[in-house]
Design an enzyme around this catalytic site. Structure first.
Site, PDB file in Angstrom:
ATOM      1  N   TRP A 156       6.313  -0.792  -8.181  1.00  0.00           N
ATOM      2  CA  TRP A 156       7.526  -1.628  -7.471  1.00  0.00           C
ATOM      3  C   TRP A 156       8.965  -1.718  -8.275  1.00  0.00           C
ATOM      4  CZ3 TRP A 156      10.305  -6.155  -7.786  1.00  0.00           C
ATOM      5  CH2 TRP A 156      10.943  -6.430  -6.630  1.00  0.00           C
TER       6      TRP A 156
ATOM      7  N   LYS B 137       0.998  -1.166  -0.102  1.00  0.00           N
ATOM      8  CA  LYS B 137       0.084   0.005   0.020  1.00  0.00           C
ATOM      9  C   LYS B 137       0.854   1.322   0.025  1.00  0.00           C
ATOM     10  CE  LYS B 137      -2.687  -0.023   3.480  1.00  0.00           C
ATOM     11  NZ  LYS B 137      -1.753   0.830   4.303  1.00  0.00           N
TER      12      LYS B 137
ATOM     13  N   ARG C  17       2.750   7.940   7.050  1.00  0.00           N
ATOM     14  CA  ARG C  17       2.959   7.750   8.562  1.00  0.00           C
ATOM     15  C   ARG C  17       4.624   7.456   8.684  1.00  0.00           C
ATOM     16  NH1 ARG C  17      -0.838   3.016   9.895  1.00  0.00           N
ATOM     17  NH2 ARG C  17       0.015   2.384   7.758  1.00  0.00           N
TER      18      ARG C  17
ATOM     19  N   THR D  54       3.817   1.489  -1.112  1.00  0.00           N
ATOM     20  CA  THR D  54       4.640   1.541  -2.392  1.00  0.00           C
ATOM     21  C   THR D  54       3.938   1.965  -3.465  1.00  0.00           C
ATOM     22  OG1 THR D  54       5.987  -0.555  -1.642  1.00  0.00           O
ATOM     23  CG2 THR D  54       5.696  -0.061  -4.033  1.00  0.00           C
TER      24      THR D  54
ATOM     25  N   PHE E  26       2.683  -8.521  -8.808  1.00  0.00           N
ATOM     26  CA  PHE E  26       3.799  -8.766  -8.373  1.00  0.00           C
ATOM     27  C   PHE E  26       4.589  -9.813  -9.374  1.00  0.00           C
ATOM     28  CE2 PHE E  26       2.227  -7.293  -4.330  1.00  0.00           C
ATOM     29  CZ  PHE E  26       3.519  -7.748  -3.461  1.00  0.00           C
TER      30      PHE E  26
ATOM     31  N   PHE F 276      -3.440  -0.633   7.002  1.00  0.00           N
ATOM     32  CA  PHE F 276      -4.095  -1.834   7.007  1.00  0.00           C
ATOM     33  C   PHE F 276      -5.409  -1.984   5.850  1.00  0.00           C
ATOM     34  CE2 PHE F 276      -2.550  -2.677  11.151  1.00  0.00           C
ATOM     35  CZ  PHE F 276      -1.648  -3.547  10.815  1.00  0.00           C
TER      36      PHE F 276
ATOM     37  N   ALA G  53      -3.422   1.303  12.595  1.00  0.00           N
ATOM     38  CA  ALA G  53      -4.965   1.339  12.437  1.00  0.00           C
ATOM     39  C   ALA G  53      -5.884   0.125  13.121  1.00  0.00           C
ATOM     40  CB  ALA G  53      -5.139   1.313  10.814  1.00  0.00           C
TER      41      ALA G  53
ATOM     42  N   LYS H 110       6.903  -7.511  10.125  1.00  0.00           N
ATOM     43  CA  LYS H 110       6.502  -6.702   9.040  1.00  0.00           C
ATOM     44  C   LYS H 110       7.262  -5.970   8.141  1.00  0.00           C
ATOM     45  CE  LYS H 110       2.600  -3.548   8.103  1.00  0.00           C
ATOM     46  NZ  LYS H 110       3.650  -2.628   7.344  1.00  0.00           N
TER      47      LYS H 110
END
Length: 556
Positions: free
Chosen positions: A409, A70, A93, A72, A381, A300, A272, A104
């Site tokens: 990405w 998200k 953030r 990215t 991906f 999230f 979140a 994570k």
């Protein structure tokens, strides 16, 4: 294949003064922290009255434990808008040290869509989290000292709700007993630690719009209750002034850049699933005043971060998003369709199709509940097949959803051109009819039920005896007019992390409630949500190192 940190370290950054110039920020508003990051002096940065940019929120479907890109996508979209000639500013953030050293990872994006210097951003940055932790623990120290020095307020040590904090995943500190060792060392009591991002101070900092607003909010924080069952606040302890002094620099937003030199404001970092999950109001409004497009994110899935962005942040700050980007990945959809964690990289059209309802419920909420234009960004991906990508795109189009393939990405801003054009079209189109999921005139029970039924798709809410008592008490104390912040698992619409996809007919159990009076919302606790995570069996910290030249490796 290069790692994220290798890509970041091999990219030449521009001096922060040049990034400020791109954003029309004058030198006198800049407070450099080294060559490539700075704080913005809001008193010198005269943004009031300037034309507001288009506000774009980036959110996501229900994530998998690995994360789905998200941040990215947010960074790549801002870079793509810049390539199309739009003055874009990204507002993110700050990462917490706990996840960075845990499982994570950080929150600076990835591949060729990152904010830099990524090592600084993911580690100490400009010290904001340290200031938040210091202010939190100063309040805890003043609270215990007040009791030790005679307890003039009549605080019941058994009903203290304020906990200490540290920005690290440390399960050993979840529950502690302190004040041991005799009379000189304080009053013995049960205590505990939260991770810094779960501190109410973090939420307060991210919702405050000035020093005076900050002090007002800090004074309202409820730290416990007296023997007479009356709330005790930080203002009662005369702590708000000293706390604000520790936070005065932390309130200023941080300016950095993307790999493609798009200005980025990285500021604040509440989770979140246990808080409101958005960057600071100050940073978002600054981005709106300085650019044509302000691209921000919420933590999230859309049932958590976006719901709280709309129902808490937008309500308090008077913000109205122009468009919402909903990030989806093939592997996450297969996960929601029943594919096992170790098989997500294998082609599985059946699981993909079964998982699509998760995407469609999130999109329906954005469009129907909140009345906002929405575009699905399929974050590609390397292992995704052409067939799988085509199925997602076709099914979105069949339901009238705007959709675009995102390859940021791998390609940076160039890989987000299709998405950026879609977003521009939504922002310049008819627009939405923004509304909240519930009104403030409802009582706390009704607000929680509105979120569960309208946003999660649940059938009912079950309250434990303790939760019903706590909510009733908060209503009696005058907090019924506040919005609610539901703390629940990020992996499911329900409070059961194993209930994937788009479940229906489920009941959410509220096991407790507390007021974050300074932040301005009531927290409803569901499931097994914890405010202090633990490290995994093989934490990322085992693979992080630094050489003699100060070059960090293993971060990502």
């Amino acid at each position: 294949m290069k790692s994220d940190i290798q890509i970041a370290q091999q990219t030449e950054m521009l001096p922060i003064e040049q990034i400020a110039e791109k954003a029309s920020i004058k030198k006198e508003s800049l407070e450099p922290y080294g060559k490539y990051k700075a704080k913005l002096d809001l008193s010198a940065l005269k943004t009031k009255g300037q034309n507001k940019a288009k506000l774009v929120l980036v959110t996501a479907i229900s994530p998998t434990p690995a994360g789905e890109g998200k941040t990215t996508t947010t960074v790549g979209l801002a870079d793509a808008l810049q390539k199309l000639g739009k003055r874009s500013i990204v507002a993110l953030r700050e990462p917490s040290l706990g996840p960075v050293f845990g499982i994570k990872g950080g929150a600076a994006g990835g591949g060729y869509a990152q904010v830099v210097p990524m090592e600084d951003i993911n580690l100490h940055f400009t010290g904001d989290f340290h200031a938040i932790g210091a202010a939190n623990n100063l309040l805890a120290a003043m609270l215990d000292n007040h009791i030790h020095q005679g307890n003039a307020l009549g605080i019941d040590p058994r009903r203290i709700t304020w906990r200490r904090c540290v920005d690290m995943n440390d399960r050993q500190l979840r529950f502690v007993v302190d004040g041991l060792g005799g009379k000189a060392n304080g009053v013995p009591r049960e205590d505990g630690y939260d991770i810094t991002v779960a501190s109410e101070i973090m939420a307060v900092l991210c919702l405050a719009e000035s020093i005076s607003d900050l002090k007002t909010r800090l004074a309202r924080i409820v730290v416990g209750y007296t023997y007479k069952d009356e709330p005790v606040t930080a203002g009662d302890l005369k702590a708000q002034g000293a706390m604000a002094a520790l936070l005065k620099d932390a309130l200023k937003p941080n300016l950095v850049q993307t790999l493609e030199h798009t200005p980025a404001l990285v500021h604040g970092g509440p989770f979140a699933n246990i808080a409101h999950g958005c960057n600071s109001v100050v940073a978002t409004k600054t981005a709106l005043a300085l650019g044509e497009y302000a691209v921000t994110e919420a933590g999230f899935g859309a049932d958590l971060g976006a719901e709280k962005f709309f129902d808490i942040k937008c309500r308090m700050a008077g913000l109205v998003p122009d468009a919402v980007v909903l990030v989806a990945t093939v592997r996450a959809l297969k996960h929601h369709g029943g594919a096992k964690k170790g098989e997500l990289e294998k082609p599985d059209v059946g699981a993909l199709i079964k998982g699509l309802p998760n995407l469609f419920r999130h999109a329906e909420n954005i469009k129907q509940v909140y009345g906002l234009p929405c575009c699905v960004a399929i974050n590609k991906f390397p292992m995704d097949t052409a067939e799988e990508l085509s199925i997602v795109k076709q099914e979105c189009e069949r339901r009238g959803l705007a959709v675009a393939l995102s390859e940021v990405w791998e390609k940076g801003g160039e890989g987000g051109i299709e998405l950026a054009k879609r977003v521009i079209g939504l922002c310049e189109g008819i627009g939405g009819n923004f509304s909240f999921a519930y009104g403030l005139e409802l009582n706390l029970f009704e607000k929680i039920e509105a979120v569960v039924k309208r946003v999660y798709g649940g059938a009912a809410v079950n309250y434990t005896a303790a939760a019903r008592t706590q909510l009733g008490r908060l209503e009696a104390l005058g907090f019924s007019n506040l919005p609610v912040c539901v703390a629940k698992t990020q992996y499911s619409f329900s409070d059961d992390p194993t209930l994937l996809g788009a479940p229906e007919g489920f009941t959410v159990t509220v096991r407790g409630a507390k007021v974050s009076a300074g932040a301005g919302f009531v927290v409803a606790l569901t499931g097994d949500i914890m405010t202090m995570p633990g490290l995994p069996k093989s934490p990322a910290a085992e693979r992080i190192d630094v050489d003699e030249n100060g070059v960090i490796s293993g971060l990502f």
